[in-house]
Design a protein around this motif. Structure first.
Motif, PDB file in Angstrom:
ATOM      1  N   PRO A   1       1.471   4.913  -7.242  1.00  0.00           N
ATOM      2  CA  PRO A   1       1.071   6.147  -6.760  1.00  0.00           C
ATOM      3  C   PRO A   1      -0.497   5.915  -6.345  1.00  0.00           C
ATOM      4  CG  PRO A   1       1.720   6.607  -9.211  1.00  0.00           C
ATOM      5  CD  PRO A   1       1.967   4.995  -8.635  1.00  0.00           C
ATOM      6  N   GLN A   2      -0.924   6.472  -5.137  1.00  0.00           N
ATOM      7  CA  GLN A   2      -2.156   6.263  -4.530  1.00  0.00           C
ATOM      8  C   GLN A   2      -3.329   6.458  -5.624  1.00  0.00           C
ATOM      9  OE1 GLN A   2      -3.556   8.435  -0.676  1.00  0.00           O
ATOM     10  NE2 GLN A   2      -1.747   7.302   0.068  1.00  0.00           N
ATOM     11  N   ALA A   3      -3.126   7.552  -6.322  1.00  0.00           N
ATOM     12  CA  ALA A   3      -4.366   7.734  -7.280  1.00  0.00           C
ATOM     13  C   ALA A   3      -4.565   6.514  -8.244  1.00  0.00           C
ATOM     14  CB  ALA A   3      -4.057   9.134  -7.811  1.00  0.00           C
ATOM     15  N   ASP A   4      -3.512   5.827  -8.306  1.00  0.00           N
ATOM     16  CA  ASP A   4      -3.570   4.624  -9.272  1.00  0.00           C
ATOM     17  C   ASP A   4      -4.179   3.272  -8.632  1.00  0.00           C
ATOM     18  OD1 ASP A   4      -3.019   6.180 -11.413  1.00  0.00           O
ATOM     19  OD2 ASP A   4      -0.933   5.151 -11.570  1.00  0.00           O
ATOM     20  N   ILE A   5      -4.303   3.398  -7.279  1.00  0.00           N
ATOM     21  CA  ILE A   5      -4.773   2.089  -6.589  1.00  0.00           C
ATOM     22  C   ILE A   5      -6.192   2.146  -6.452  1.00  0.00           C
ATOM     23  CG2 ILE A   5      -4.567   1.090  -4.462  1.00  0.00           C
ATOM     24  CD1 ILE A   5      -1.747   2.090  -3.903  1.00  0.00           C
ATOM     25  N   SER A   6      -7.016   0.962  -6.777  1.00  0.00           N
ATOM     26  CA  SER A   6      -8.169   1.106  -6.772  1.00  0.00           C
ATOM     27  C   SER A   6      -8.784  -0.338  -6.445  1.00  0.00           C
ATOM     28  CB  SER A   6      -8.652   1.611  -8.132  1.00  0.00           C
ATOM     29  OG  SER A   6      -8.346   0.781  -9.295  1.00  0.00           O
ATOM     30  N   LYS A   7      -7.797  -1.085  -6.164  1.00  0.00           N
ATOM     31  CA  LYS A   7      -8.190  -2.741  -5.926  1.00  0.00           C
ATOM     32  C   LYS A   7      -7.201  -3.098  -4.774  1.00  0.00           C
ATOM     33  CE  LYS A   7      -9.686  -7.001  -7.871  1.00  0.00           C
ATOM     34  NZ  LYS A   7     -10.231  -7.567  -8.923  1.00  0.00           N
ATOM     35  N   ALA A   8      -7.600  -3.902  -3.756  1.00  0.00           N
ATOM     36  CA  ALA A   8      -6.730  -4.612  -2.777  1.00  0.00           C
ATOM     37  C   ALA A   8      -7.242  -6.112  -2.647  1.00  0.00           C
ATOM     38  CB  ALA A   8      -6.791  -3.833  -1.628  1.00  0.00           C
TER      39      ALA A   8
ATOM     40  N   VAL B   1     -18.743  -3.198   7.525  1.00  0.00           N
ATOM     41  CA  VAL B   1     -17.600  -2.131   7.606  1.00  0.00           C
ATOM     42  C   VAL B   1     -17.162  -1.892   6.120  1.00  0.00           C
ATOM     43  CG1 VAL B   1     -15.238  -1.616   8.292  1.00  0.00           C
ATOM     44  CG2 VAL B   1     -16.838  -2.865   9.838  1.00  0.00           C
ATOM     45  N   MET B   2     -17.004  -2.957   5.361  1.00  0.00           N
ATOM     46  CA  MET B   2     -16.598  -2.621   3.978  1.00  0.00           C
ATOM     47  C   MET B   2     -17.787  -1.686   3.144  1.00  0.00           C
ATOM     48  SD  MET B   2     -14.613  -6.244   3.059  1.00  0.00           S
ATOM     49  CE  MET B   2     -13.093  -6.857   3.611  1.00  0.00           C
ATOM     50  N   SER B   3     -18.847  -2.135   3.471  1.00  0.00           N
ATOM     51  CA  SER B   3     -19.858  -1.551   2.772  1.00  0.00           C
ATOM     52  C   SER B   3     -20.182  -0.157   3.083  1.00  0.00           C
ATOM     53  CB  SER B   3     -21.219  -2.337   2.865  1.00  0.00           C
ATOM     54  OG  SER B   3     -22.186  -1.677   2.415  1.00  0.00           O
TER      55      SER B   3
ATOM     56  N   LEU C   1     -16.538   0.023   0.173  1.00  0.00           N
ATOM     57  CA  LEU C   1     -15.667  -0.967  -0.647  1.00  0.00           C
ATOM     58  C   LEU C   1     -16.832  -1.949  -1.515  1.00  0.00           C
ATOM     59  CD1 LEU C   1     -12.709  -1.852   1.813  1.00  0.00           C
ATOM     60  CD2 LEU C   1     -13.141   0.091   0.327  1.00  0.00           C
ATOM     61  N   ASN C   2     -16.234  -2.199  -2.682  1.00  0.00           N
ATOM     62  CA  ASN C   2     -17.124  -3.215  -3.435  1.00  0.00           C
ATOM     63  C   ASN C   2     -16.349  -4.447  -3.319  1.00  0.00           C
ATOM     64  OD1 ASN C   2     -19.096  -1.853  -4.642  1.00  0.00           O
ATOM     65  ND2 ASN C   2     -17.585  -0.789  -5.558  1.00  0.00           N
ATOM     66  N   LEU C   3     -17.108  -5.695  -2.857  1.00  0.00           N
ATOM     67  CA  LEU C   3     -16.356  -6.827  -2.709  1.00  0.00           C
ATOM     68  C   LEU C   3     -16.340  -7.561  -4.115  1.00  0.00           C
ATOM     69  CD1 LEU C   3     -15.966  -8.425   0.095  1.00  0.00           C
ATOM     70  CD2 LEU C   3     -17.806  -9.928  -0.728  1.00  0.00           C
ATOM     71  N   THR C   4     -15.222  -8.032  -4.968  1.00  0.00           N
ATOM     72  CA  THR C   4     -15.306  -8.576  -5.950  1.00  0.00           C
ATOM     73  C   THR C   4     -14.903 -10.158  -5.875  1.00  0.00           C
ATOM     74  OG1 THR C   4     -12.998  -8.270  -6.477  1.00  0.00           O
ATOM     75  CG2 THR C   4     -14.655  -6.444  -7.304  1.00  0.00           C
TER      76      THR C   4
ATOM     77  N   PHE D   1     -10.006 -14.978   2.057  1.00  0.00           N
ATOM     78  CA  PHE D   1      -9.295 -14.158   0.923  1.00  0.00           C
ATOM     79  C   PHE D   1     -10.451 -13.400   0.504  1.00  0.00           C
ATOM     80  CE2 PHE D   1      -6.313 -17.678   1.403  1.00  0.00           C
ATOM     81  CZ  PHE D   1      -5.213 -17.146   1.432  1.00  0.00           C
ATOM     82  N   VAL D   2     -10.160 -11.914   0.222  1.00  0.00           N
ATOM     83  CA  VAL D   2     -11.217 -11.055  -0.343  1.00  0.00           C
ATOM     84  C   VAL D   2     -10.417 -10.304  -1.175  1.00  0.00           C
ATOM     85  CG1 VAL D   2     -12.694  -9.038   0.640  1.00  0.00           C
ATOM     86  CG2 VAL D   2     -12.753 -11.272   2.021  1.00  0.00           C
ATOM     87  N   ASP D   3     -11.110  -9.763  -2.130  1.00  0.00           N
ATOM     88  CA  ASP D   3     -10.909  -8.640  -3.014  1.00  0.00           C
ATOM     89  C   ASP D   3     -11.770  -7.594  -3.047  1.00  0.00           C
ATOM     90  OD1 ASP D   3      -8.674 -10.154  -3.918  1.00  0.00           O
ATOM     91  OD2 ASP D   3      -9.262 -10.520  -5.764  1.00  0.00           O
ATOM     92  N   VAL D   4     -11.217  -6.326  -2.779  1.00  0.00           N
ATOM     93  CA  VAL D   4     -12.013  -5.304  -2.780  1.00  0.00           C
ATOM     94  C   VAL D   4     -11.725  -4.078  -3.843  1.00  0.00           C
ATOM     95  CG1 VAL D   4     -12.766  -5.597  -0.684  1.00  0.00           C
ATOM     96  CG2 VAL D   4     -10.822  -4.199  -1.016  1.00  0.00           C
ATOM     97  N   THR D   5     -12.422  -3.576  -4.359  1.00  0.00           N
ATOM     98  CA  THR D   5     -12.453  -2.214  -5.238  1.00  0.00           C
ATOM     99  C   THR D   5     -13.133  -1.113  -4.758  1.00  0.00           C
ATOM    100  OG1 THR D   5     -14.343  -2.359  -6.641  1.00  0.00           O
ATOM    101  CG2 THR D   5     -12.407  -3.645  -7.397  1.00  0.00           C
ATOM    102  N   PHE D   6     -12.314   0.068  -4.955  1.00  0.00           N
ATOM    103  CA  PHE D   6     -12.956   1.361  -4.516  1.00  0.00           C
ATOM    104  C   PHE D   6     -12.336   2.384  -5.430  1.00  0.00           C
ATOM    105  CE2 PHE D   6      -9.010  -0.515  -2.598  1.00  0.00           C
ATOM    106  CZ  PHE D   6      -7.894   0.470  -2.750  1.00  0.00           C
ATOM    107  N   GLU D   7     -13.070   3.626  -5.101  1.00  0.00           N
ATOM    108  CA  GLU D   7     -12.720   4.781  -6.012  1.00  0.00           C
ATOM    109  C   GLU D   7     -11.888   5.739  -5.192  1.00  0.00           C
ATOM    110  OE1 GLU D   7     -16.601   6.474  -7.308  1.00  0.00           O
ATOM    111  OE2 GLU D   7     -16.946   4.459  -8.479  1.00  0.00           O
ATOM    112  N   VAL D   8     -11.952   5.869  -3.912  1.00  0.00           N
ATOM    113  CA  VAL D   8     -11.273   6.813  -3.096  1.00  0.00           C
ATOM    114  C   VAL D   8     -10.359   6.197  -2.248  1.00  0.00           C
ATOM    115  CG1 VAL D   8     -11.511   8.910  -1.623  1.00  0.00           C
ATOM    116  CG2 VAL D   8     -13.266   8.353  -3.326  1.00  0.00           C
TER     117      VAL D   8
END
Lengths: 275, 275
Positions: free
Chosen positions: A187-194, A213-215, A219-222, A239-246
């Motif tokens: 579910p989209q609401a459960d997705i917070s990282k890519a 653009v990410m900033s 998006l937060n770069l982890t 290879f990039v991992d990002v986290t986000f709230e929305v």
């Protein structure tokens, strides 16, 4: 197909520990002797999901595993972190003085080198798998030889912990990803990282432009990792991992990066599960 | 002290090949059995400089080696790239059919897996060092067993190349750094690359801000690598390599980044020596 989880190594390994903690139930396990076998298990549908170590705080990213995920278009559907605690394991009733040899995987021996160097009478012997060695000592009732392994392995193979937490760097966190062959609907609401991959020309500022653009899209770069593409000098893949709230913010960034970068690929979208 | 170069492995190894090609002369060699020993050789002044593999196009960065350079404040004073070409080596006069076992380092076996799987009758045996195995086969005139190694190793230990270029990925470039204990004075005009390390808070856009400075100052990013600092969650350290044409541009970027980032450290300033 019944739920079956592919792991690298055998029961009692750190991969197995992740299964127990992540799924919180006792699922069927497919024990794979290498990461290639683990991918094969998914592709041949011998298992429904797989657990794969992807980076740790000492050795960094396990790049060949990134390459496997990329090459076989596997989906990252989750992540899990555990601290790697190594212990010296032997048959019950023995003391440290009784141990003449320690058999283990070269990486585990290396992780415990400071401890092992305090016992120069103990010979170090390289072996294929940490948990397998523990199993062999237990099954064949081998005295005088110790293994290196987790508490789970000690319990599973009824071995005594002669020395706990013997790894040099006390806080060695390892990140595992949960993989599947096909995309799993989250579910989209459960997705917070890519986890993303893209290529860039070696043009000054091209990576900075993407990170801007990410900033801008919140998006937060982890994690970030460059890899030269050897066939085409001066081109790099990232290879990039990002986290986000929305999720909508992430969607916007995705649509821009798709235009700016080459060969943009989503390795997975999943729930952020930090340490 | 006489010029002596520390290498990982023994003569005939890829590290040795780098010495021959980089220094273009036959210098004294200190053969070290591990990267830790190699660092020890420099610190104890058993050698004046050292050659250390730092990344390759398959496995990516060798993070533990970055950690060693950082921990012991070694200086990166140069770099060199060679393509890793693995060959199947055995005593002269034998055919592939005569070979029952291949002994080599697990990493070398892994690199050649596609080739080796075509010969299921050949047993794979893990060994410590690729060149050492070649040396043993040669010294003890062992038949039926093959090693994996470079052309240099074949020549040095008078072994026959039963099969050339047997690694799965044909174009495996490896980057080595040249290290010293103390800073070596390099004329400013010869400096065109730098290896940097810094830490950043996990604040959105903080890395993008640094990369913008680099781009504004005309630095080209050739490598970037994030490492979570486990003791302080959500803080990251970054290893970055940059190239530049004008030293003054680099100097300007340095002075700005010093203010923006935490724990800014220069691992080395040297001559860019691309593939």
């Amino acid at each position: 197909m019944e739920n079956k989880i592919a792991i690298q190594g055998i029961k009692g390994s750190f991969h197995h520990q992740v299964v127990l903690e992540y799924y919180k139930q006792d699922l069927a396990i497919d024990e794979c002797l290498s990461f290639e076998d683990l991918v094969g298990s998914l592709l041949k549908e011998k298992s429904t999901q797989a657990v794969m170590a992807i980076e740790n705080s000492i050795a960094g990213s396990i790049i060949p595993n990134y390459a496997l995920i990329d090459k076989y278009d596997l989906q990252v559907i989750g992540e899990y972190h555990i601290p790697i605690q190594q212990n010296l394991l032997a048959l019950y009733g023995q003391d440290l003085e009784d141990i003449r040899e320690v058999h283990s995987h070269p990486m585990a021996l290396l992780q415990c080198m400071d401890f092992l160097q305090k016992y120069p009478h103990i010979k170090l012997v390289e072996d294929k798998d940490t948990a397998e060695t523990a199993q062999r000592i237990s099954n064949q009732k081998i005295t005088g030889i110790a293994a290196i392994g987790s508490e789970v392995a000690a319990e599973m193979y009824q071995l005594e912990i002669l020395a706990p937490s013997i790894q040099t760097i006390k806080n060695n966190m390892t990140r595992f990803v949960i993989l599947s062959k096909q995309k799993v609907e989250i579910p989209q609401a459960d997705i917070s990282k890519a986890s993303l991959k893209f290529e860039l020309d070696h043009k000054r500022g091209s990576l900075a432009a993407i990170l801007n653009v990410m900033s801008d899209c919140k998006l937060n770069l982890t994690k970030i990792q460059s890899m030269p593409i050897i066939e085409t000098p001066f081109k790099y893949s990232f290879f990039v991992d990002v986290t986000f709230e929305v999720y909508k913010d992430y969607e916007k960034a995705k649509s821009i990066i798709k235009i700016m970068a080459e060969k943009f690929k989503i390795l997975g979208e999943y729930k952020n599960n930090p340490i």
